[in-house]
Enzyme design. Structure first.
Site, PDB file in Angstrom:
ATOM      1  N   CYS A  13      24.185 -10.765  26.411  1.00 20.93           N
ATOM      2  CA  CYS A  13      25.308  -9.841  26.565  1.00 20.93           C
ATOM      3  C   CYS A  13      26.591 -10.629  26.332  1.00 20.93           C
ATOM      4  CB  CYS A  13      25.273  -9.136  27.922  1.00 20.93           C
ATOM      5  SG  CYS A  13      25.415 -10.244  29.346  1.00 20.93           S
ATOM      6  N   ASN A  16      27.080 -12.937  30.272  1.00 20.97           N
ATOM      7  CA  ASN A  16      25.851 -13.462  30.884  1.00 20.97           C
ATOM      8  C   ASN A  16      25.958 -13.522  32.415  1.00 20.97           C
ATOM      9  OD1 ASN A  16      23.861 -16.548  30.772  1.00 20.97           O
ATOM     10  ND2 ASN A  16      23.162 -14.469  30.930  1.00 20.97           N
ATOM     11  N   CYS A  18      26.385 -10.077  34.122  1.00 20.78           N
ATOM     12  CA  CYS A  18      26.032  -8.729  34.615  1.00 20.78           C
ATOM     13  C   CYS A  18      24.737  -8.192  34.005  1.00 20.78           C
ATOM     14  CB  CYS A  18      27.168  -7.740  34.311  1.00 20.78           C
ATOM     15  SG  CYS A  18      28.683  -8.090  35.210  1.00 20.78           S
ATOM     16  N   ARG A  19      24.766  -7.911  32.698  1.00 19.23           N
ATOM     17  CA  ARG A  19      23.632  -7.199  32.088  1.00 19.23           C
ATOM     18  C   ARG A  19      22.462  -8.087  31.712  1.00 19.23           C
ATOM     19  NH1 ARG A  19      27.150  -4.575  27.495  1.00 19.23           N
ATOM     20  NH2 ARG A  19      28.226  -6.542  27.909  1.00 19.23           N
ATOM     21  N   SER A  20      22.705  -9.162  30.963  1.00 22.16           N
ATOM     22  CA  SER A  20      21.549  -9.960  30.502  1.00 22.16           C
ATOM     23  C   SER A  20      20.816 -10.674  31.646  1.00 22.16           C
ATOM     24  CB  SER A  20      21.948 -10.933  29.381  1.00 22.16           C
ATOM     25  OG  SER A  20      22.943 -11.835  29.776  1.00 22.16           O
ATOM     26  N   ASP A 128      28.493  -1.780  29.563  1.00 24.11           N
ATOM     27  CA  ASP A 128      28.989  -2.891  30.370  1.00 24.11           C
ATOM     28  C   ASP A 128      29.465  -2.367  31.729  1.00 24.11           C
ATOM     29  OD1 ASP A 128      30.164  -5.101  31.434  1.00 24.11           O
ATOM     30  OD2 ASP A 128      31.389  -5.566  29.683  1.00 24.11           O
TER      31      ASP A 128
HETATM   32  P1  4NP Z   1      28.202  -8.867  30.917  1.00 24.27           P
HETATM   33  O1  4NP Z   1      29.533  -8.265  31.594  1.00 24.27           O
HETATM   34  O2  4NP Z   1      28.509  -9.050  29.446  1.00 24.27           O
HETATM   35  O3  4NP Z   1      27.207  -7.779  31.149  1.00 24.27           O
HETATM   36  O4  4NP Z   1      27.891 -10.141  31.628  1.00 24.27           O
HETATM   37  C1  4NP Z   1      30.778  -8.909  31.491  1.00 24.27           C
HETATM   38  C2  4NP Z   1      31.074  -9.950  32.321  1.00 24.27           C
HETATM   39  C3  4NP Z   1      32.300 -10.582  32.241  1.00 24.27           C
HETATM   40  C4  4NP Z   1      33.224 -10.139  31.301  1.00 24.27           C
HETATM   41  C5  4NP Z   1      32.909  -9.104  30.457  1.00 24.27           C
HETATM   42  C6  4NP Z   1      31.679  -8.485  30.553  1.00 24.27           C
HETATM   43  N1  4NP Z   1      34.478 -10.763  31.231  1.00 24.27           N
HETATM   44  O5  4NP Z   1      35.309 -10.319  30.436  1.00 24.27           O
HETATM   45  O6  4NP Z   1      34.727 -11.751  31.933  1.00 24.27           O
END
Ligand code: 4NP
Length: 161
Positions: A13, A16, A18-20, A128
């Site tokens: 994602c 790294n 939240c989702r992955s 997201d």
């Molecule tokens: P992820 O979510 O891609 O599912 O881990 C996010 C986590 C952090 C950020 C964006 C999306 N960020 O902008 O810091």
């Protein structure tokens, strides 16, 4: 087709955190349930959170569903990933494009969109949940669990170890 080979799966994602990490946790559990001998990891196309544990909301939703992801640490996708993993799945379209943009010429991994694994959900992104509320993490868990089950079943039927 696996034919007795060992699969290795990387979920990707943006951050790294939240989702992955949830995809990694859900697939690790499902692969264990089916007795697959597979390497599982996750990474982000962005490196801002490298070294961080998963978002507490991801840790919590996984825990509510019987999976412990608290030991995971974020990292950025590396060129070598495209040669060492057999399968790399992006959680959404932006990250799929990001993966394709950094893939080396000699990449051997099969690269795809995670929900393309789920019949009826082809082409859909795992949204997201980072800027939303806790309910969004339940939606993420549901999405990654469906994909994890479909992937484990597919790898088993293709003859991967
Ligand atoms: P992820 O979510 O891609 O599912 O881990 C996010 C986590 C952090 C950020 C964006 C999306 N960020 O902008 O810091």
């Amino acid at each position: 087709m696996g034919e007795g080979m060992r699969a290795s799966v990387l979920f990707v994602c943006l951050g790294n955190i939240c989702r992955s990490p949830l995809a990694e946790g859900a697939f690790r559990a499902e692969a264990a349930r089916l007795g697959l001998d597979v390497t599982v990891d996750s990474a982000g196309t962005g490196g801002w959170h490298a070294g961080d544990p998963p978002d507490p909301r991801s840790v919590a939703v996984a825990r509510r569903n019987g999976v412990d992801i608290s030991g995971q640490r974020a990292r950025k996708v590396a060129k070598d990933d495209f040669r060492t993993f057999t399968h790399i799945y992006a959680l959404d379209h932006d990250n799929l494009e990001g993966l394709r943009a950094v893939a080396p010429r000699d990449a051997t991994a099969e690269i795809g969109l995670l929900l393309d694994l789920v019949r009826g959900d082809e082409g859909r992104a795992v949204a997201d949940p980072y800027y939303g509320d806790d309910a969004g993490f339940d939606v993420t868990w549901r999405d990654v669990t469906m994909a994890a089950k479909a992937l484990a079943k597919r790898l088993a039927s293709e003859g991967w170890k």
